[in-house]
Scaffold this motif. Structure first.
Motif, PDB file in Angstrom:
ATOM      1  N   HIS A 839       0.930  -1.148   0.129  1.00  0.00           N
ATOM      2  CA  HIS A 839      -0.092  -0.134  -0.067  1.00  0.00           C
ATOM      3  C   HIS A 839       0.807   1.095  -0.120  1.00  0.00           C
ATOM      4  N   LEU A 840       0.951   1.874  -1.210  1.00  0.00           N
ATOM      5  CA  LEU A 840       1.660   3.159  -1.091  1.00  0.00           C
ATOM      6  C   LEU A 840       1.239   3.784  -2.382  1.00  0.00           C
ATOM      7  N   SER A 841       1.139   5.169  -2.246  1.00  0.00           N
ATOM      8  CA  SER A 841       1.212   6.236  -3.168  1.00  0.00           C
ATOM      9  C   SER A 841       2.224   7.354  -2.656  1.00  0.00           C
ATOM     10  N   ALA A 842       2.861   7.831  -3.937  1.00  0.00           N
ATOM     11  CA  ALA A 842       3.812   8.914  -3.433  1.00  0.00           C
ATOM     12  C   ALA A 842       3.995   9.838  -4.495  1.00  0.00           C
ATOM     13  N   LYS A 843       4.255  10.971  -4.031  1.00  0.00           N
ATOM     14  CA  LYS A 843       4.471  11.974  -5.040  1.00  0.00           C
ATOM     15  C   LYS A 843       5.060  13.022  -4.578  1.00  0.00           C
ATOM     16  N   GLN A 844       5.677  14.264  -5.366  1.00  0.00           N
ATOM     17  CA  GLN A 844       6.344  15.551  -4.899  1.00  0.00           C
ATOM     18  C   GLN A 844       5.614  16.588  -5.521  1.00  0.00           C
ATOM     19  N   GLY A 845       5.094  17.472  -4.448  1.00  0.00           N
ATOM     20  CA  GLY A 845       4.051  18.596  -4.747  1.00  0.00           C
ATOM     21  C   GLY A 845       5.163  19.643  -5.466  1.00  0.00           C
ATOM     22  N   ASP A 846       4.523  20.630  -5.875  1.00  0.00           N
ATOM     23  CA  ASP A 846       5.252  21.805  -6.403  1.00  0.00           C
ATOM     24  C   ASP A 846       5.932  22.508  -5.447  1.00  0.00           C
ATOM     25  N   ALA A 847       5.504  22.580  -4.154  1.00  0.00           N
ATOM     26  CA  ALA A 847       6.402  23.071  -3.188  1.00  0.00           C
ATOM     27  C   ALA A 847       7.462  22.189  -2.667  1.00  0.00           C
ATOM     28  N   GLY A 848       7.596  21.074  -3.219  1.00  0.00           N
ATOM     29  CA  GLY A 848       8.779  20.255  -2.642  1.00  0.00           C
ATOM     30  C   GLY A 848       8.587  19.285  -1.675  1.00  0.00           C
ATOM     31  N   HIS A 849       7.421  19.205  -1.209  1.00  0.00           N
ATOM     32  CA  HIS A 849       7.088  18.191  -0.101  1.00  0.00           C
ATOM     33  C   HIS A 849       6.639  17.000  -0.770  1.00  0.00           C
ATOM     34  N   LEU A 850       6.940  15.698   0.032  1.00  0.00           N
ATOM     35  CA  LEU A 850       6.454  14.686  -0.523  1.00  0.00           C
ATOM     36  C   LEU A 850       5.178  14.224   0.143  1.00  0.00           C
ATOM     37  N   VAL A 851       4.107  13.733  -0.717  1.00  0.00           N
ATOM     38  CA  VAL A 851       2.866  13.273  -0.235  1.00  0.00           C
ATOM     39  C   VAL A 851       2.822  12.155  -0.437  1.00  0.00           C
ATOM     40  N   LEU A 852       2.600  11.089   0.877  1.00  0.00           N
ATOM     41  CA  LEU A 852       2.786   9.765   0.912  1.00  0.00           C
ATOM     42  C   LEU A 852       1.085   9.404   1.372  1.00  0.00           C
ATOM     43  N   GLY A 853       0.503   8.368   0.464  1.00  0.00           N
ATOM     44  CA  GLY A 853      -0.743   7.657   1.002  1.00  0.00           C
ATOM     45  C   GLY A 853      -0.629   6.139   0.611  1.00  0.00           C
ATOM     46  N   GLY A 854      -1.860   5.574   0.120  1.00  0.00           N
ATOM     47  CA  GLY A 854      -1.970   4.165  -0.166  1.00  0.00           C
ATOM     48  C   GLY A 854      -2.961   3.389   0.619  1.00  0.00           C
ATOM     49  N   ALA A 855      -3.988   4.292   1.258  1.00  0.00           N
ATOM     50  CA  ALA A 855      -4.905   3.743   1.942  1.00  0.00           C
ATOM     51  C   ALA A 855      -4.775   2.974   3.067  1.00  0.00           C
ATOM     52  N   TRP A 856      -3.829   3.518   3.973  1.00  0.00           N
ATOM     53  CA  TRP A 856      -3.446   3.060   5.020  1.00  0.00           C
ATOM     54  C   TRP A 856      -4.628   3.194   6.092  1.00  0.00           C
ATOM     55  N   PRO A 857      -5.095   2.383   6.909  1.00  0.00           N
ATOM     56  CA  PRO A 857      -6.168   2.860   7.643  1.00  0.00           C
ATOM     57  C   PRO A 857      -6.171   3.706   8.778  1.00  0.00           C
ATOM     58  N   GLY A 858      -7.166   4.571   9.198  1.00  0.00           N
ATOM     59  CA  GLY A 858      -7.472   4.932  10.539  1.00  0.00           C
ATOM     60  C   GLY A 858      -8.405   4.525  11.191  1.00  0.00           C
ATOM     61  N   VAL A 859      -9.026   5.082  12.254  1.00  0.00           N
ATOM     62  CA  VAL A 859      -9.980   4.651  13.036  1.00  0.00           C
ATOM     63  C   VAL A 859     -10.997   5.863  13.299  1.00  0.00           C
ATOM     64  N   LEU A 860     -12.141   5.767  13.699  1.00  0.00           N
ATOM     65  CA  LEU A 860     -13.273   6.492  14.114  1.00  0.00           C
ATOM     66  C   LEU A 860     -13.322   6.592  15.658  1.00  0.00           C
ATOM     67  N   ASP A 861     -13.173   7.913  16.207  1.00  0.00           N
ATOM     68  CA  ASP A 861     -12.808   7.976  17.749  1.00  0.00           C
ATOM     69  C   ASP A 861     -14.374   7.770  18.250  1.00  0.00           C
ATOM     70  N   ALA A 862     -14.716   7.897  19.569  1.00  0.00           N
ATOM     71  CA  ALA A 862     -15.998   7.840  20.161  1.00  0.00           C
ATOM     72  C   ALA A 862     -16.946   9.012  19.530  1.00  0.00           C
ATOM     73  N   ALA A 863     -16.533  10.168  19.139  1.00  0.00           N
ATOM     74  CA  ALA A 863     -17.345  10.912  18.649  1.00  0.00           C
ATOM     75  C   ALA A 863     -17.604  10.954  17.096  1.00  0.00           C
ATOM     76  N   GLY A 864     -17.009   9.888  16.556  1.00  0.00           N
ATOM     77  CA  GLY A 864     -17.204   9.707  15.027  1.00  0.00           C
ATOM     78  C   GLY A 864     -16.242  10.261  14.294  1.00  0.00           C
ATOM     79  N   ARG A 865     -15.196  10.978  14.639  1.00  0.00           N
ATOM     80  CA  ARG A 865     -14.059  11.724  13.898  1.00  0.00           C
ATOM     81  C   ARG A 865     -13.038  10.697  13.550  1.00  0.00           C
ATOM     82  N   PRO A 866     -12.714  10.923  12.409  1.00  0.00           N
ATOM     83  CA  PRO A 866     -11.328   9.915  11.859  1.00  0.00           C
ATOM     84  C   PRO A 866     -10.096  10.469  12.506  1.00  0.00           C
TER      85      PRO A 866
END
Length: 955
Positions: A839-866
């Motif tokens: 699971h990975l997606s990676a790219k470099q934005g125009d400002a030079g930062h790397l953006v990393l994804g790939g559908a790694w999961p999070g959770v919902l807290d007790a208030a329903g917020r990710p």
């Protein structure tokens, strides 16, 4: 310059370091910032716009004093200690050295009775109290010694023959803590609070997870930003910063200094500078001259703390003898200078004045460091004083709304050292009492606390200042130092429709830099009108930037991410329907990229459109995604392609390139590029067997006309030399790429409104039924909308809305993670990089930062917020690190989560079960939003629409 003092002298050997190739004299054990300041080097770096920056906060909070040390980029000069032969440079190298050693296989777990985060007055007091009660106590601090700002010790480069009361008190408390068995961990950055018993920290570069039974947060405070024109110039710093230079390191950044702001800390600093040989041009105090009005408060001060009251009187006497003017009722207006500070312009009761100096110290109060407490979910309240601030809600023992978590000191509620000492001890005893029942309360500390509260109340009545008015900030004044965002830019975003602080941040990037809003968050909140915690930006992990490679630890992966159940879309309460109904041709429910696109193309077909969004349009997954423009089949969302070219997953190949083309049209209409780059997507594979499957995948993509091909190992390295070696090959999809979702949303939203769509943010559809040939929708606020056609663009909640109408569709939700690093010094990569088996997606934005994804999961807290999962951050970074060696030289700035859709292929078009109902739901909604919205709009007008492959009827 170096300060002089009869009782303080250097005790360390002189060592040689270099700064941009120039030899700099330094003392072993002092901070790099001190050595450079003593040498007159105030400009430490240049921003992306070319603006000079230098030391500002002096405590590692603002991240303005970044330099390259021995090849390691973006190190904080205020925290780094001088070592012999140190090579320091302003600019980052093209290939930075790794920031941390390769990590262990997994984070070491450390159990203890009590974990104390922060070893200032409150943290030290809590740790001592609990340890002396028999608890196993671990205390973390980012510096190399306990004491915090108030009890900071003299640097190891000097020795003091006659230390003052603060130095003696600090030494005594440190000795008492060690004798009690407190286990200190210095060089510790707490980067995440994932639960009360899961506190993640980097300790001297190693990733540790602390598992305490009780937690005391004593994170201290940072000085309130004072956004005036020129406040980012080298030579302009906080009072605490200059005091750290002077008091701990015996250095001043110039021979002549001016101090402005509010409170006794400014007077103390002025005296310390005068006694060290510095010329203090003036002390400007914002409070009016106390006169007879202040006599009552002065008496209260003397009664509450005679020693501190005497200190204040002594400060004024010392300054008077030295001829330093103390100007009451004066405020800083602007800092003058081109490449560094040269003069302060201030308003005084006698008019505006200009004061020339080498350096300017500013202090107008403090902001609590509440990030960890907020990340854990502790209740907070908004304090409408000065700039405004959030404080942690606690009981009389410092216990928060979480029973096992305590928050004390200025990091919870700003109150000064005496209050911090008392509250820290009471919290330490209360935590120990939970684990060692029978411990008695400390009546002495409670009496001391009452006296300290009375003293502090009198102090701030004595130094009372007018409230901050955000309207006083000129449009040209920089508010966000990291991203260089002005007050005018913030106001323009609000004028363009950004209605919340979150929307303002996303539209401007204010607060998204390395300091993570510490230096601008309160100001941005004031301008945006946030007056409660919900209106403030949520803290993100990491709570401070940390080396990405230090967190990279391999975790198990999965075929499909875990589904979650988001909070219901229907409100618990709604007002009865009142007033006349509104009418429209099309009601679009849901204001993400897909809902906005559908509304846009419906309006362009001549239809009257109302778009109802229960939150703020575009502020969910639309602007929480990584900005990838995906076209080729993915390892984790295209299993259906194995069913053949007629499957919905495979048919996405037919519409993906068209959607990217529509994004380009939107960019052209908006008059800017939106950061769109389509220079190809690379999907990597590791084994010959995976390469064989890749060949079949590419063949299917080519059958749909997608420009895709297979790269062998050698060709891959010639196309993408930035990759780690050892991959068996890759698929190269030429039309794939990326764009900036924040700019994309702004452009799309502007076109929607320009097309005449009536956009209703904060509008929840509470009930909807068929009525005649159309629909009747009732809002939670009691409004009624009648529409001939209804579009279900509710994303993760689309199944719920479909069920409400008797037309259920198979939609689930998943919390997915995205991360971003600091900007690299140069270009690392131009492609979108994916992994064929991880699971990975990676790219470099125009400002030079790397953006990393790939559908790694999070959770919902007790208030329903990710919320983020620590394991997902670590696992995502591990995969990224195996692909991109350059990641080892970069800091991770933030990780966030969004609620995304899980569906077996797009669900687009008319639902035969309910005439007039149309669904607009898909995975990868960012890439496919424009084309999916256009297809749904085409179907509403009686055209071909999305076709059978995406029809709701297939279920």
């Amino acid at each position: 310059m170096r300060l002089t003092h009869a009782a303080i002298r250097p005790s360390a050997e002189a060592v040689g370091i270099t700064f941009d190739g120039r030899p700099i004299p330094a003392l072993y054990g002092e901070t790099l910032a001190a050595a450079l300041s003593a040498a007159g080097e105030l400009t430490l770096r240049y921003t992306q716009s070319g603006a000079p920056r230098g030391l500002h906060c002096g405590m590692g909070a603002c991240f303005d004093c970044l330099v390259t040390i021995d090849g390691r980029a973006n190190q904080r000069a205020c925290l780094a200690k001088v070592t012999p032969g140190m090579v320091v440079e302003r600019a980052a190298p093209a290939q930075p050295a790794p920031l941390a050693p390769p990590p262990h296989a997994q984070a070491e777990e450390v159990a203890c009775d009590l974990l104390v985060v922060g070893a200032g007055p409150a943290g030290l007091s809590a740790a001592i109290a609990a340890a002396e009660a028999g608890c196993h106590v671990v205390a973390l601090d980012e510096r190399d010694a306990p004491g915090g700002q108030y009890l900071k010790p003299l640097a190891a480069s000097h020795e003091h023959a006659a230390p003052d009361r603060q130095f003696r008190q600090g030494a005594e408390l440190r000795a008492r803590a060690i004798a009690a068995g407190v286990q200190f961990r210095f060089g510790a950055t707490v980067w995440g609070g994932f639960a009360a018993d899961e506190i993640a920290a980097l300790v001297e570069g190693r990733n540790l997870v602390f598992r305490p039974q009780r937690l005391v947060i004593a994170a201290g405070s940072h000085e309130r930003p004072v956004p005036i024109p020129g406040w980012t110039l080298p030579g302009v710093m906080t009072t605490g910063c200059l005091q750290t230079l002077a008091r701990a390191n015996r250095v001043s950044p110039g021979d002549r200094v001016v101090i402005a702001g509010n409170g006794p800390l400014n007077l103390q600093l002025a005296c310390e500078l005068v006694e060290g040989g510095v010329q203090v041009a003036a002390v400007l105090e914002a409070a009016p001259f106390p006169g007879f009005r202040g006599m009552r408060q002065a008496l209260r001060l003397a009664a509450g703390a005679p020693d501190l009251a005497w200190d204040g009187a002594r400060y004024l006497a010392v300054l008077k003898r030295a001829g330093v003017p103390v100007i009451w009722g004066a405020r800083p207006v602007a800092a003058e200078g081109e490449t560094r500070f040269v003069a302060l312009h201030a308003s005084t009761p006698r008019g505006e004045t200009r004061i020339a100096a080498d350096a300017l110290a500013l202090n107008l109060g403090f902001q609590p460091e509440t990030g960890l407490a907020r990340a854990l979910g502790c209740a907070h309240r908004f304090i409408d004083s000065g700039l405004g601030r959030l404080e942690t809600v606690t009981d009389s023992n410092g216990r928060t709304s979480l029973p096992t978590v305590f928050a004390v000191g200025d990091g919870a509620q700003v109150g000064g050292a005496r209050i911090a000492f008392a509250r820290g001890r009471l919290a330490g005893l209360a935590a120990a009492r939970d684990l060692r029942p029978g411990l008695e309360d400390d009546a002495v500390s409670r009496r001391a606390l009452a006296r300290a509260i009375g003293f502090q109340d009198a102090l701030w009545r004595f130094f009372a200042v007018p409230e901050f008015d955000a309207r006083s900030l000129a449009d040209s004044t920089l508010v966000c130092r990291c991203e260089e965002v002005s007050a005018g830019t913030l106001r323009a975003a609000m004028a363009d429709g950004a209605a919340s602080l979150g929307a303002v941040k996303k539209a401007t990037r204010a607060g998204m830099g390395r300091c993570q809003g510490r230096m601008c968050g309160a100001t941005v909140a004031r301008i945006a009108g946030a007056a409660e915690e919900a209106g403030w930006a949520a803290p993100r992990a990491p709570l401070k930037p940390v080396p990405a490679i230090a967190l990279a630890m391999e975790k198990p992966e999965w075929l499909e991410g875990p589904a979650v159940q988001p909070a219901p879309i229907l409100p618990a309460h709604r007002a009865p329907a009142t007033g006349p109904a509104e009418a429209c041709d099309v009601l679009v429910v849901g204001g993400g990229a897909l809902g906005l696109s559908t509304a846009l193309y419906c309006a362009r077909e001549g239809l009257s459109v109302i778009l109802a969004e229960r939150g703020e349009p575009g502020q969910g997954a639309t602007t929480g995604n990584a900005g990838s423009l995906h076209i080729q089949l993915h390892a984790y969302d295209s299993a259906g392609a194995e069913e053949g070219p007629e499957s919905a997953a495979a048919q996405v190949l037919a519409i993906g390139p068209a959607s990217v083309a529509l994004w380009r049209e939107i960019a052209a209409e908006a008059g800017e590029g939106l950061g769109i780059r389509t220079e190809g997507g690379i999907m990597l594979v590791e084994t010959p067997e995976q390469l064989e499957r890749l060949v079949a995948k590419v063949a299917m993509e080519r059958s749909f006309g997608v420009d895709s091909r297979v790269l062998g190992a050698n060709e891959l390295m010639s196309v993408a030399p930035y990759l780690a070696p050892g991959f068996a090959g890759a698929a190269f999809c030429a039309p794939e790429g990326q764009m900036d979702p924040l700019r994309g949303l702004s452009a799309l939203y502007a076109l929607v409104r320009r097309a005449g769509v009536s956009v209703r943010g904060g509008t929840t559809i509470a009930a909807v039924v068929r009525e005649g040939a159309g629909f009747r929708a009732e809002t939670a606020a009691g409004g009624v909308i009648r529409a001939g056609q209804l579009v279900n663009a509710c994303g993760p909640w689309a199944g719920e809305l479909g069920k409400m109408l008797g037309a259920p569709i198979p939609v689930q939700a998943a919390v997915q993670q995205v991360m971003v690093t600091e900007a690299a010094s140069g270009e690392i990569m131009r492609h979108l990089v994916l992994h064929g088996s991880r699971h990975l997606s990676a790219k470099q934005g125009d400002a030079g930062h790397l953006v990393l994804g790939g559908a790694w999961p999070g959770v919902l807290d007790a208030a329903g917020r990710p919320r983020n999962l620590r394991e997902s951050i670590e696992g995502n970074l591990f995969v990224a690190g195996t692909v991109l060696p350059a990641l080892a030289g970069l800091q991770l700035i933030r990780a966030w989560t969004g609620l995304n859709v899980q569906v077996p292929g797009p669900i687009l078009g008319a639902d035969a079960r309910v005439p007039g109902l149309h669904h607009a739901v898909t995975f990868n909604g960012w890439t496919l939003g424009p084309v999916a919205g256009r297809l749904v709009a085409e179907g509403i007008r009686g055209g071909a629409g999305a076709g059978r492959a995406f029809s709701p009827g297939r279920f």
